[in-house]
Design a protein around this motif. Structure first.
Motif, PDB file in Angstrom:
ATOM      1  N   GLN A  75       0.825  -1.205   0.000  1.00 17.20           N
ATOM      2  CA  GLN A  75       0.000   0.000   0.000  1.00 17.20           C
ATOM      3  C   GLN A  75       0.866   1.265   0.000  1.00 17.20           C
ATOM      4  O   GLN A  75       0.519   2.250  -0.650  1.00 17.20           O
ATOM      5  CB  GLN A  75      -0.932   0.005   1.211  1.00 17.20           C
ATOM      6  N   ILE A 102       0.247   8.330   6.943  1.00 18.19           N
ATOM      7  CA  ILE A 102      -0.416   7.413   7.883  1.00 18.19           C
ATOM      8  C   ILE A 102       0.064   5.975   7.656  1.00 18.19           C
ATOM      9  O   ILE A 102       0.377   5.257   8.607  1.00 18.19           O
ATOM     10  CB  ILE A 102      -1.955   7.498   7.732  1.00 18.19           C
ATOM     11  N   LEU A 103       0.146   5.574   6.390  1.00 19.43           N
ATOM     12  CA  LEU A 103       0.613   4.212   6.071  1.00 19.43           C
ATOM     13  C   LEU A 103       2.047   4.001   6.518  1.00 19.43           C
ATOM     14  O   LEU A 103       2.396   2.952   7.067  1.00 19.43           O
ATOM     15  CB  LEU A 103       0.475   3.949   4.568  1.00 19.43           C
ATOM     16  N   LYS A 137      -1.288  12.738   2.961  1.00 21.61           N
ATOM     17  CA  LYS A 137      -1.684  12.397   4.332  1.00 21.61           C
ATOM     18  C   LYS A 137      -1.844  10.886   4.485  1.00 21.61           C
ATOM     19  O   LYS A 137      -1.402  10.298   5.470  1.00 21.61           O
ATOM     20  CB  LYS A 137      -2.993  13.086   4.703  1.00 21.61           C
ATOM     21  N   LYS A 138      -2.476  10.276   3.489  1.00 20.46           N
ATOM     22  CA  LYS A 138      -2.675   8.824   3.532  1.00 20.46           C
ATOM     23  C   LYS A 138      -1.323   8.109   3.522  1.00 20.46           C
ATOM     24  O   LYS A 138      -1.126   7.137   4.253  1.00 20.46           O
ATOM     25  CB  LYS A 138      -3.531   8.363   2.351  1.00 20.46           C
ATOM     26  N   SER A 140      -4.558  15.030   0.281  1.00 24.00           N
ATOM     27  CA  SER A 140      -5.119  13.867   0.974  1.00 24.00           C
ATOM     28  C   SER A 140      -4.301  12.606   0.684  1.00 24.00           C
ATOM     29  O   SER A 140      -4.153  11.745   1.555  1.00 24.00           O
ATOM     30  CB  SER A 140      -6.581  13.664   0.616  1.00 24.00           C
ATOM     31  N   SER A 141      -3.718  12.517  -0.514  1.00 22.47           N
ATOM     32  CA  SER A 141      -2.872  11.367  -0.852  1.00 22.47           C
ATOM     33  C   SER A 141      -1.588  11.378  -0.025  1.00 22.47           C
ATOM     34  O   SER A 141      -1.125  10.331   0.427  1.00 22.47           O
ATOM     35  CB  SER A 141      -2.531  11.368  -2.337  1.00 22.47           C
ATOM     36  N   GLN A 187       0.771   4.104  -2.868  1.00 20.42           N
ATOM     37  CA  GLN A 187       0.465   5.484  -2.510  1.00 20.42           C
ATOM     38  C   GLN A 187       1.584   6.423  -2.942  1.00 20.42           C
ATOM     39  O   GLN A 187       1.334   7.559  -3.341  1.00 20.42           O
ATOM     40  CB  GLN A 187       0.207   5.596  -1.002  1.00 20.42           C
TER      41      GLN A 187
END
Length: 81
Positions: free
Chosen positions: A25, A73-74, A69-70, A66-67, A29
């Protein structure tokens, strides 16, 4: 083999599979962020509606944000493992 050692093997296999999935993931991303970062300002971006095949026109800057941020987080989840 004792039940405890079998349980530890099951836990390590599950942990390994989860870590592998998180790595996948993170890589995906990173590609998304890179692609969005390299788009010309005039290009249109569409985002997919959850659980459907419907796409909506989206703001490139918000989508990039937002990408990122994701991705953060990952990466944090992966580090915490």
């Amino acid at each position: 083999m004792s039940s405890k050692s079998r349980e530890n093997d099951d836990n390590s296999e599950g942990h390994s599979a989860l870590k592998e999935e998180l790595n996948k993931q993170v890589k995906e991303q990173k590609v998304v962020v890179d692609e969005l970062s390299n788009l010309k300002k005039s290009r249109k971006v569409y985002t997919q509606q959850r659980n459907s095949n419907i796409f909506f026109l989206a703001d490139r800057g918000q989508t990039l944000s937002s990408s990122k941020k994701k991705l953060d987080i990952l990466k944090k989840e992966l580090q915490d493992m």
